[in-house]
Motif scaffolding. Sequence first.
Motif, PDB file in Angstrom:
ATOM      1  N   LEU A 100       0.781  -1.123   0.145  1.00 27.10           N
ATOM      2  CA  LEU A 100      -0.041  -0.215  -0.134  1.00 27.10           C
ATOM      3  C   LEU A 100       0.914   1.298  -0.026  1.00 27.10           C
ATOM      4  CD1 LEU A 100      -3.130   0.918   0.434  1.00 27.10           C
ATOM      5  CD2 LEU A 100      -2.173   1.529   2.948  1.00 27.10           C
ATOM      6  N   ALA A 101       1.799   1.276   0.814  1.00 23.57           N
ATOM      7  CA  ALA A 101       2.725   2.549   0.941  1.00 23.57           C
ATOM      8  C   ALA A 101       3.599   2.787  -0.124  1.00 23.57           C
ATOM      9  CB  ALA A 101       3.590   2.181   2.318  1.00 23.57           C
ATOM     10  N   LEU A 102       4.160   1.495  -0.860  1.00 26.11           N
ATOM     11  CA  LEU A 102       4.977   1.292  -1.910  1.00 26.11           C
ATOM     12  C   LEU A 102       4.228   2.369  -3.213  1.00 26.11           C
ATOM     13  CD1 LEU A 102       6.664  -1.744  -1.660  1.00 26.11           C
ATOM     14  CD2 LEU A 102       7.928   0.527  -1.809  1.00 26.11           C
ATOM     15  N   PHE A 103       2.958   1.517  -3.359  1.00 28.18           N
ATOM     16  CA  PHE A 103       2.111   1.901  -4.291  1.00 28.18           C
ATOM     17  C   PHE A 103       1.534   3.331  -4.344  1.00 28.18           C
ATOM     18  CE2 PHE A 103       1.325  -2.356  -6.775  1.00 28.18           C
ATOM     19  CZ  PHE A 103       2.241  -2.198  -7.366  1.00 28.18           C
ATOM     20  N   ARG A 149     -11.907  -2.149  10.014  1.00 28.98           N
ATOM     21  CA  ARG A 149     -11.735  -1.118  11.007  1.00 28.98           C
ATOM     22  C   ARG A 149     -10.662  -0.145  11.101  1.00 28.98           C
ATOM     23  NH1 ARG A 149     -16.095  -0.779  14.316  1.00 28.98           N
ATOM     24  NH2 ARG A 149     -14.571   0.430  15.744  1.00 28.98           N
ATOM     25  N   GLU A 150      -9.377  -0.693  10.752  1.00 32.82           N
ATOM     26  CA  GLU A 150      -7.981  -0.022  11.007  1.00 32.82           C
ATOM     27  C   GLU A 150      -7.990   1.126   9.461  1.00 32.82           C
ATOM     28  OE1 GLU A 150      -8.035  -3.215  10.934  1.00 32.82           O
ATOM     29  OE2 GLU A 150      -7.674  -3.929  12.782  1.00 32.82           O
ATOM     30  N   VAL A 151      -7.231   2.073   9.924  1.00 37.83           N
ATOM     31  CA  VAL A 151      -7.220   2.956   8.836  1.00 37.83           C
ATOM     32  C   VAL A 151      -6.377   2.352   7.681  1.00 37.83           C
ATOM     33  CG1 VAL A 151      -5.897   5.093   8.049  1.00 37.83           C
ATOM     34  CG2 VAL A 151      -6.961   4.821  10.687  1.00 37.83           C
ATOM     35  N   TYR A 152      -6.994   2.193   6.547  1.00 34.56           N
ATOM     36  CA  TYR A 152      -6.566   1.761   5.390  1.00 34.56           C
ATOM     37  C   TYR A 152      -6.173   2.982   4.004  1.00 34.56           C
ATOM     38  CZ  TYR A 152      -5.595  -1.957   1.870  1.00 34.56           C
ATOM     39  OH  TYR A 152      -4.815  -2.563   0.805  1.00 34.56           O
ATOM     40  N   VAL A 153      -7.389   3.110   3.621  1.00 32.59           N
ATOM     41  CA  VAL A 153      -7.503   4.029   2.249  1.00 32.59           C
ATOM     42  C   VAL A 153      -6.582   5.411   2.730  1.00 32.59           C
ATOM     43  CG1 VAL A 153      -8.838   5.403   0.856  1.00 32.59           C
ATOM     44  CG2 VAL A 153      -9.282   3.048   1.305  1.00 32.59           C
ATOM     45  N   THR A 154      -6.953   5.882   4.208  1.00 37.17           N
ATOM     46  CA  THR A 154      -6.487   6.938   4.471  1.00 37.17           C
ATOM     47  C   THR A 154      -4.957   7.092   4.646  1.00 37.17           C
ATOM     48  OG1 THR A 154      -8.380   7.126   6.012  1.00 37.17           O
ATOM     49  CG2 THR A 154      -6.454   8.610   6.580  1.00 37.17           C
ATOM     50  N   ALA A 155      -4.265   5.912   4.873  1.00 41.81           N
ATOM     51  CA  ALA A 155      -2.985   5.771   5.119  1.00 41.81           C
ATOM     52  C   ALA A 155      -2.369   5.901   3.636  1.00 41.81           C
ATOM     53  CB  ALA A 155      -2.337   4.137   5.433  1.00 41.81           C
ATOM     54  N   ALA A 156      -2.886   5.378   2.642  1.00 38.98           N
ATOM     55  CA  ALA A 156      -2.509   5.578   1.097  1.00 38.98           C
ATOM     56  C   ALA A 156      -2.677   7.060   0.951  1.00 38.98           C
ATOM     57  CB  ALA A 156      -3.421   4.797   0.349  1.00 38.98           C
ATOM     58  N   ALA A 176      11.246  13.057  -1.405  1.00 36.42           N
ATOM     59  CA  ALA A 176       9.701  13.302  -1.322  1.00 36.42           C
ATOM     60  C   ALA A 176       9.468  11.829  -1.113  1.00 36.42           C
ATOM     61  CB  ALA A 176       9.283  14.233  -2.423  1.00 36.42           C
ATOM     62  N   LEU A 177       9.774  10.970  -2.191  1.00 38.38           N
ATOM     63  CA  LEU A 177       9.649   9.534  -2.264  1.00 38.38           C
ATOM     64  C   LEU A 177       9.477   8.653  -0.934  1.00 38.38           C
ATOM     65  CD1 LEU A 177       8.514   7.523  -4.598  1.00 38.38           C
ATOM     66  CD2 LEU A 177      10.873   6.741  -4.719  1.00 38.38           C
ATOM     67  N   ALA A 178      10.747   8.938  -0.364  1.00 37.43           N
ATOM     68  CA  ALA A 178      11.084   8.358   0.996  1.00 37.43           C
ATOM     69  C   ALA A 178      10.179   8.751   2.041  1.00 37.43           C
ATOM     70  CB  ALA A 178      12.546   8.540   1.154  1.00 37.43           C
ATOM     71  N   ALA A 179       9.779  10.109   1.826  1.00 37.27           N
ATOM     72  CA  ALA A 179       9.005  10.715   3.129  1.00 37.27           C
ATOM     73  C   ALA A 179       7.747  10.187   2.887  1.00 37.27           C
ATOM     74  CB  ALA A 179       9.104  12.185   2.943  1.00 37.27           C
ATOM     75  N   GLY A 180       7.013  10.062   1.638  1.00 35.48           N
ATOM     76  CA  GLY A 180       5.795   9.580   1.507  1.00 35.48           C
ATOM     77  C   GLY A 180       5.733   8.233   1.781  1.00 35.48           C
ATOM     78  N   LEU A 181       6.499   7.300   1.419  1.00 37.35           N
ATOM     79  CA  LEU A 181       6.511   5.850   1.635  1.00 37.35           C
ATOM     80  C   LEU A 181       6.739   5.835   3.129  1.00 37.35           C
ATOM     81  CD1 LEU A 181       6.937   3.128   0.929  1.00 37.35           C
ATOM     82  CD2 LEU A 181       9.305   3.324   0.900  1.00 37.35           C
ATOM     83  N   ALA A 182       7.416   6.544   4.046  1.00 41.87           N
ATOM     84  CA  ALA A 182       7.593   6.474   5.272  1.00 41.87           C
ATOM     85  C   ALA A 182       6.109   6.781   6.218  1.00 41.87           C
ATOM     86  CB  ALA A 182       8.602   7.135   5.789  1.00 41.87           C
ATOM     87  N   ALA A 183       5.635   7.976   5.465  1.00 46.16           N
ATOM     88  CA  ALA A 183       4.455   8.041   6.201  1.00 46.16           C
ATOM     89  C   ALA A 183       3.005   7.168   5.855  1.00 46.16           C
ATOM     90  CB  ALA A 183       3.944   9.677   5.275  1.00 46.16           C
ATOM     91  N   GLY A 184       3.119   6.618   4.615  1.00 43.90           N
ATOM     92  CA  GLY A 184       2.055   5.847   4.411  1.00 43.90           C
ATOM     93  C   GLY A 184       2.201   4.407   5.324  1.00 43.90           C
ATOM     94  N   LEU A 185       3.477   3.974   5.220  1.00 45.58           N
ATOM     95  CA  LEU A 185       3.652   2.658   6.003  1.00 45.58           C
ATOM     96  C   LEU A 185       3.736   2.906   7.664  1.00 45.58           C
ATOM     97  CD1 LEU A 185       4.702  -0.188   5.886  1.00 45.58           C
ATOM     98  CD2 LEU A 185       6.949   0.648   5.940  1.00 45.58           C
ATOM     99  N   LEU A 186       4.137   4.040   7.924  1.00 39.80           N
ATOM    100  CA  LEU A 186       3.923   4.388   9.381  1.00 39.80           C
ATOM    101  C   LEU A 186       2.349   4.308   9.941  1.00 39.80           C
ATOM    102  CD1 LEU A 186       5.281   5.320  12.046  1.00 39.80           C
ATOM    103  CD2 LEU A 186       4.892   7.763  11.440  1.00 39.80           C
ATOM    104  N   VAL A 187       1.498   5.307   8.883  1.00 39.80           N
ATOM    105  CA  VAL A 187       0.164   5.131   9.473  1.00 39.80           C
ATOM    106  C   VAL A 187      -0.431   3.840   9.397  1.00 39.80           C
ATOM    107  CG1 VAL A 187      -1.907   6.241   8.562  1.00 39.80           C
ATOM    108  CG2 VAL A 187      -0.054   7.675   8.755  1.00 39.80           C
ATOM    109  N   ARG A 188      -0.287   3.234   8.438  1.00 37.24           N
ATOM    110  CA  ARG A 188      -0.820   1.880   8.428  1.00 37.24           C
ATOM    111  C   ARG A 188      -0.494   0.864   9.312  1.00 37.24           C
ATOM    112  NH1 ARG A 188      -4.894  -1.231   8.036  1.00 37.24           N
ATOM    113  NH2 ARG A 188      -4.843  -3.140   6.981  1.00 37.24           N
ATOM    114  N   GLY A 189       1.084   0.813   9.490  1.00 34.28           N
ATOM    115  CA  GLY A 189       1.519   0.103  10.325  1.00 34.28           C
ATOM    116  C   GLY A 189       0.974   0.275  11.925  1.00 34.28           C
TER     117      GLY A 189
END
Length: 212
Positions: A100-103, A149-156, A176-189
């Motif tokens: 999810l975070a990668l894509f 129930r967990e945050v999913y689309v919001t993480a993307a 920017a790529l690294a920051a976006g990847l980290a943000a999405g993975l952090l939120v979903r994780g």
Amino acid sequence: MFDTVAAALDWLGVIVFAVSGALVASRKQMDIVGFAMLGTVTGIGGGTLRDILLDTGPVFWVTEPAYLIVCVIVSGLVFLTAHLPQSRYRVLLWFDALGLALFAVTGAERALLAETGPVVAVAMGVITATFGGIIRDVLGHESPVVLSREVYVTAALIGAVVFVGLTGLGLSRESALAAGLAAGLLVRGTALWRGWSLPRYRPRPGRGPDGP
């Protein structure tokens, strides 16, 4: 350099999502063909819809069929090893979170390269990140993870917004790529770990003709 990094992350996203699709096949005790089908449609599903909507030419796996071959190989490897993890569902969720975070960021990056605006780029990031998982869950008769129930689309969404926003502010695309990847993975994780979810609608007594 960025083209190499972006391509590597795109490949990694396809592989990770192919694993997640094959893990669903293992939960449903499918044969090797079922593994290959679910792994492939999960790996390429989001990117296929993105390329169709962007109308930039043939979808990515038509011009580079190696994506299909890799998805089939990865699915076959999962067929041979899926019995090893103690909890395949937990492994599935974490592979899905990474994909999810990668894509989310690579999908948004493809849209920016197609010279779309930032809003469309964010939307393409979310579509790329979520559509493969939707196909996987529908074909695998699983409860769609987008409705969990967990945050999913919001993480993307957060991952794509961070990438597009930082790119617009002039940050290098690599950063920017690294920051976006980290943000999405952090939120979903974190959502998986802590059980985070957005506020849900609660039914309330309706108003009568004379007020509450």
